[in-house]
Enzyme design. Structure first.
Site, PDB file in Angstrom:
ATOM      1  N   ASN A 157       1.586  -1.154   0.197  1.00 11.97           N
ATOM      2  CA  ASN A 157      -0.401   0.079   0.099  1.00 11.97           C
ATOM      3  C   ASN A 157       0.921   1.170   0.244  1.00 11.97           C
ATOM      4  O   ASN A 157       2.285   1.510   0.437  1.00 11.97           O
ATOM      5  CB  ASN A 157      -0.756  -0.091   1.392  1.00 11.97           C
ATOM      6  CG  ASN A 157      -1.773  -1.685   1.357  1.00 11.97           C
ATOM      7  OD1 ASN A 157      -1.454  -2.368   0.163  1.00 11.97           O
ATOM      8  ND2 ASN A 157      -2.599  -1.914   2.231  1.00 11.97           N
ATOM      9  N   CYS A 168      11.559  21.374  -8.533  1.00 10.08           N
ATOM     10  CA  CYS A 168      12.662  20.336  -7.936  1.00 10.08           C
ATOM     11  C   CYS A 168      13.437  21.101  -6.418  1.00 10.08           C
ATOM     12  O   CYS A 168      14.237  21.740  -6.281  1.00 10.08           O
ATOM     13  CB  CYS A 168      13.464  18.752  -8.007  1.00 10.08           C
ATOM     14  SG  CYS A 168      14.686  18.868  -6.975  1.00 10.08           S
ATOM     15  N   HIS A 205       6.320  -0.717  -2.812  1.00 10.47           N
ATOM     16  CA  HIS A 205       5.350   0.371  -3.414  1.00 10.47           C
ATOM     17  C   HIS A 205       5.085   0.815  -3.892  1.00 10.47           C
ATOM     18  O   HIS A 205       5.042   2.019  -4.722  1.00 10.47           O
ATOM     19  CB  HIS A 205       4.185  -0.992  -4.225  1.00 10.47           C
ATOM     20  CG  HIS A 205       4.094  -2.042  -4.540  1.00 10.47           C
ATOM     21  ND1 HIS A 205       3.312  -2.990  -5.096  1.00 10.47           N
ATOM     22  CD2 HIS A 205       4.924  -3.122  -4.736  1.00 10.47           C
ATOM     23  CE1 HIS A 205       3.561  -3.815  -5.357  1.00 10.47           C
ATOM     24  NE2 HIS A 205       4.687  -4.121  -5.339  1.00 10.47           N
ATOM     25  N   ALA A 241     -11.356  -7.727   7.790  1.00  9.34           N
ATOM     26  CA  ALA A 241     -10.021  -7.074   8.186  1.00  9.34           C
ATOM     27  C   ALA A 241     -10.162  -7.313   9.319  1.00  9.34           C
ATOM     28  O   ALA A 241      -9.705  -7.168  10.500  1.00  9.34           O
ATOM     29  CB  ALA A 241      -9.294  -6.235   7.327  1.00  9.34           C
TER      30      ALA A 241
HETATM   31  C1  BV8 Z   1       8.245  -6.433 -10.858  1.00  9.73           C
HETATM   32  C2  BV8 Z   1       1.504   1.378  -6.896  1.00  9.73           C
HETATM   33  C3  BV8 Z   1      10.700  -6.979 -12.026  1.00  9.73           C
HETATM   34  C4  BV8 Z   1       1.816   2.313  -7.777  1.00  9.73           C
HETATM   35  C5  BV8 Z   1       1.357  -0.953  -7.349  1.00  9.73           C
HETATM   36  C6  BV8 Z   1       3.712 -11.887 -15.488  1.00  9.73           C
HETATM   37  C7  BV8 Z   1       4.018 -13.278 -14.694  1.00  9.73           C
HETATM   38  C8  BV8 Z   1       4.385 -12.355 -13.217  1.00  9.73           C
HETATM   39  C9  BV8 Z   1       4.191 -10.893 -12.809  1.00  9.73           C
HETATM   40  C10 BV8 Z   1       4.448 -10.201 -14.275  1.00  9.73           C
HETATM   41  C11 BV8 Z   1       4.042 -10.251 -15.236  1.00  9.73           C
HETATM   42  N1  BV8 Z   1       3.550  -9.576 -15.910  1.00  9.73           N
HETATM   43  C12 BV8 Z   1       4.404  -8.836 -15.131  1.00  9.73           C
HETATM   44  C13 BV8 Z   1       5.014  -9.076 -14.545  1.00  9.73           C
HETATM   45  C14 BV8 Z   1       5.288  -7.865 -13.063  1.00  9.73           C
HETATM   46  C15 BV8 Z   1       4.188  -7.341 -12.519  1.00  9.73           C
HETATM   47  C16 BV8 Z   1       3.216  -8.422 -12.193  1.00  9.73           C
HETATM   48  O1  BV8 Z   1       2.713  -8.866 -11.113  1.00  9.73           O
HETATM   49  N2  BV8 Z   1       1.544  -7.227 -13.165  1.00  9.73           N
HETATM   50  C17 BV8 Z   1       0.761  -8.357 -12.651  1.00  9.73           C
HETATM   51  C18 BV8 Z   1      -0.926  -7.521 -13.155  1.00  9.73           C
HETATM   52  C19 BV8 Z   1       0.150  -9.564 -13.597  1.00  9.73           C
HETATM   53  N3  BV8 Z   1       5.000  -6.667 -11.715  1.00  9.73           N
HETATM   54  C20 BV8 Z   1       6.116  -5.803 -11.670  1.00  9.73           C
HETATM   55  O2  BV8 Z   1       5.982  -5.230 -12.688  1.00  9.73           O
HETATM   56  C21 BV8 Z   1       6.307  -5.046 -10.299  1.00  9.73           C
HETATM   57  N4  BV8 Z   1       7.659  -4.980 -10.906  1.00  9.73           N
HETATM   58  O3  BV8 Z   1       8.265  -7.281 -11.461  1.00  9.73           O
HETATM   59  O4  BV8 Z   1       9.524  -5.757 -11.213  1.00  9.73           O
HETATM   60  C22 BV8 Z   1      11.434  -7.958 -10.181  1.00  9.73           C
HETATM   61  C23 BV8 Z   1      11.265  -8.926 -11.303  1.00  9.73           C
HETATM   62  C24 BV8 Z   1      11.587  -9.776  -9.257  1.00  9.73           C
HETATM   63  C25 BV8 Z   1      12.316  -8.949  -8.321  1.00  9.73           C
HETATM   64  C26 BV8 Z   1      11.694  -8.165  -8.362  1.00  9.73           C
HETATM   65  C27 BV8 Z   1      11.339  -7.015  -9.636  1.00  9.73           C
HETATM   66  C28 BV8 Z   1       5.791  -3.947  -9.625  1.00  9.73           C
HETATM   67  C29 BV8 Z   1       3.922  -4.347  -9.230  1.00  9.73           C
HETATM   68  C30 BV8 Z   1       4.390  -2.598  -8.345  1.00  9.73           C
HETATM   69  C31 BV8 Z   1       3.129  -2.428  -8.916  1.00  9.73           C
HETATM   70  N5  BV8 Z   1       2.726  -0.727  -8.109  1.00  9.73           N
HETATM   71  N6  BV8 Z   1       0.609  -0.269  -6.811  1.00  9.73           N
HETATM   72  C32 BV8 Z   1      -0.350   2.384  -6.624  1.00  9.73           C
HETATM   73  O5  BV8 Z   1      -0.150   1.718  -5.680  1.00  9.73           O
HETATM   74  O6  BV8 Z   1      -0.947   2.916  -7.829  1.00  9.73           O
HETATM   75  S1  BV8 Z   1       0.789  -2.505  -7.587  1.00  9.73           S
HETATM   76  C33 BV8 Z   1      -0.612  -2.109  -6.659  1.00  9.73           C
HETATM   77  O7  BV8 Z   1      -1.422  -3.284  -7.355  1.00  9.73           O
HETATM   78  C34 BV8 Z   1      -1.046  -2.818  -5.105  1.00  9.73           C
HETATM   79  O8  BV8 Z   1       0.285  -1.925  -5.031  1.00  9.73           O
HETATM   80  C35 BV8 Z   1      -1.049  -3.582  -4.726  1.00  9.73           C
HETATM   81  O9  BV8 Z   1       0.883  -4.775  -5.369  1.00  9.73           O
HETATM   82  C36 BV8 Z   1      -1.530  -4.269  -6.303  1.00  9.73           C
HETATM   83  C37 BV8 Z   1      -2.826  -4.747  -5.737  1.00  9.73           C
HETATM   84  O10 BV8 Z   1      -3.154  -5.442  -4.924  1.00  9.73           O
HETATM   85  P1  BV8 Z   1      -3.796  -6.273  -4.047  1.00  9.73           P
HETATM   86  O11 BV8 Z   1      -2.975  -4.997  -2.668  1.00  9.73           O
HETATM   87  O12 BV8 Z   1      -4.130  -7.075  -3.332  1.00  9.73           O
HETATM   88  O13 BV8 Z   1      -5.121  -5.506  -3.875  1.00  9.73           O
HETATM   89  P2  BV8 Z   1      -6.669  -6.284  -4.811  1.00  9.73           P
HETATM   90  O14 BV8 Z   1      -7.528  -5.259  -5.389  1.00  9.73           O
HETATM   91  O15 BV8 Z   1      -5.551  -6.922  -6.475  1.00  9.73           O
HETATM   92  O16 BV8 Z   1      -6.570  -7.236  -3.370  1.00  9.73           O
HETATM   93  C38 BV8 Z   1      -7.254  -7.599  -2.438  1.00  9.73           C
HETATM   94  C39 BV8 Z   1      -7.784  -8.258  -1.547  1.00  9.73           C
HETATM   95  O17 BV8 Z   1      -8.232  -7.285  -0.285  1.00  9.73           O
HETATM   96  C40 BV8 Z   1      -8.538  -8.891  -2.048  1.00  9.73           C
HETATM   97  O18 BV8 Z   1      -8.870 -10.315  -2.171  1.00  9.73           O
HETATM   98  C41 BV8 Z   1      -9.871  -9.068  -1.771  1.00  9.73           C
HETATM   99  O19 BV8 Z   1     -10.458 -10.060  -1.505  1.00  9.73           O
HETATM  100  C42 BV8 Z   1      -8.896  -8.792  -0.072  1.00  9.73           C
HETATM  101  N7  BV8 Z   1     -10.120  -7.556   0.392  1.00  9.73           N
HETATM  102  C43 BV8 Z   1     -11.199  -6.538  -0.561  1.00  9.73           C
HETATM  103  N8  BV8 Z   1     -11.783  -6.358   1.126  1.00  9.73           N
HETATM  104  C44 BV8 Z   1     -11.406  -6.569   1.847  1.00  9.73           C
HETATM  105  C45 BV8 Z   1     -10.330  -7.583   2.126  1.00  9.73           C
HETATM  106  N9  BV8 Z   1      -9.458  -8.447   3.006  1.00  9.73           N
HETATM  107  C46 BV8 Z   1     -10.369  -8.493   4.531  1.00  9.73           C
HETATM  108  N10 BV8 Z   1     -10.733  -7.251   5.064  1.00  9.73           N
HETATM  109  C47 BV8 Z   1     -11.397  -6.347   3.610  1.00  9.73           C
HETATM  110  N11 BV8 Z   1     -12.434  -4.960   4.119  1.00  9.73           N
END
Ligand code: BV8
Length: 261
Positions: A113, A157, A130, A242
């Site tokens: 987050n 800056c 992130h 949560a």
């Molecule tokens: C990288 C900042 C190289 C900006 C964010 C193919 C396969 C695998 C990976 C990849 C691929 N193609 C590309 C990739 C890599 C890519 C990736 O993973 N893409 C995905 C879409 C396939 N990743 C990257 O590019 C990362 N960098 O890989 O660099 C590397 C490799 C290895 C080691 C080092 C480096 C960078 C990714 C970061 C992007 N920036 N955020 C902004 O916020 O604007 S990501 C952003 O989305 C968040 O930070 C978070 O990470 C993600 C969202 O996920 P969640 O937080 O889980 O949220 P979501 O809505 O999905 O789920 C919410 C959950 O809460 C649900 O399960 C729901 O049920 C639950 N919930 C809801 N309400 C409640 C609850 N739980 C409890 N109580 C409630 N009330």
């Protein structure tokens, strides 16, 4: 290394006593779900952020190069919302500092987050892998600045005076997350890995449960509203809002915590 915990009636229980040198260490990973009940949207839920805007347009370096004003406006709106009335840490954010304070071993909180609700909830040992919404980074000199207000190309800056080179200090898709060495180091010798409010779609965060299991044979616990993409990878699961399941789990864990000899 302390005796591994036992899952007793779905609970994590440590037997025996530990010295503070070998007390079990905990790594907690959080996602957008922990901030949902504070009024901040998640990403992938039906009414989530990605249902309103395209990742490519607002959360990639290419999108920023294409239309920086649009990206600034996207994050300015989220920053205004975060600082708005009524947005505050909830019971889940407030439960985790208790673990940080009362658990006999090290507790590291790694969050995906970009909001500041963990710190406002009292957490101290936090890594924003992130980035952070209320920070700006200069693409000319690399300096990072606290930036609570709106940001635009007209801003300069404070360090190098370059104009139009500031961007929000977050990690976009295709960019390397922050502090990955420290995170992998902590995962490789943690005893307990707890994942809260994340769907397990985004890497490398979604791979941490495997890292903790394979590198450290850690006990792994998922706390989420519903099973995540990686639910079957966890040894223990608790589902619900949560604000209900996190305080209950922390209370249980602390009541079963090893006594420091
Ligand atoms: C990288 C900042 C190289 C900006 C964010 C193919 C396969 C695998 C990976 C990849 C691929 N193609 C590309 C990739 C890599 C890519 C990736 O993973 N893409 C995905 C879409 C396939 N990743 C990257 O590019 C990362 N960098 O890989 O660099 C590397 C490799 C290895 C080691 C080092 C480096 C960078 C990714 C970061 C992007 N920036 N955020 C902004 O916020 O604007 S990501 C952003 O989305 C968040 O930070 C978070 O990470 C993600 C969202 O996920 P969640 O937080 O889980 O949220 P979501 O809505 O999905 O789920 C919410 C959950 O809460 C649900 O399960 C729901 O049920 C639950 N919930 C809801 N309400 C409640 C609850 N739980 C409890 N109580 C409630 N009330």
């Amino acid at each position: 290394m302390a005796d591994p915990p036992v899952a007793q009636h779905g609970r994590t229980v440590y037997h025996g006593s530990v010295s503070d040198r070998n007390a079990p260490s905990i790594v907690i990973l959080t996602g957008a779900g922990i901030s949902k009940e504070s009024g901040l949207d998640t990403f992938r839920d039906a009414d989530g952020i990605w249902s309103k805007v395209r990742i490519e347009d607002v959360a990639t370096p290419e999108g920023f190069a294409r239309d920086p004003d649009r990206v600034h406006e996207f994050y300015n709106a989220r920053r205004r919302q975060l600082r708005g009335d009524g947005i505050a840490p909830n019971a889940a954010h407030q439960a985790l500092p208790r673990l940080e304070q009362d658990w006999p071993g090290p507790v590291l909180l790694v969050t995906q987050n970009i909001d500041d609700l963990h710190e406002r909830g009292g957490s101290r040992n936090v890594i924003h892998m992130h980035g952070e919404l209320q920070k700006a980074r200069c693409q000319a000199c690399g300096a990072v600045h606290a930036w609570p207000g709106d940001m635009s190309r007209a801003d300069s800056c404070p360090a190098c005076a370059s104009m139009g080179m500031l961007r929000v200090h977050v990690v976009w898709f295709g960019e390397m997350p922050f502090e990955m060495d420290r995170i992998y180091q902590s995962l490789s010798d943690c005893d307990l890995f707890i994942s809260v409010g994340t769907s397990g779609n985004v890497y490398p965060a979604a791979g941490f449960v495997q890292e903790a299991r394979l590198q450290a044979a850690a006990h792994t616990v998922e706390l989420n509203l519903e099973p995540s993409e990686g639910a079957t990878l966890f040894a223990e699961q608790h589902y619900g809002p949560a604000t209900e399941i996190v305080p209950a789990y922390v209370r249980d864990l602390l009541s079963g915590a090893p006594k420091v000899a």
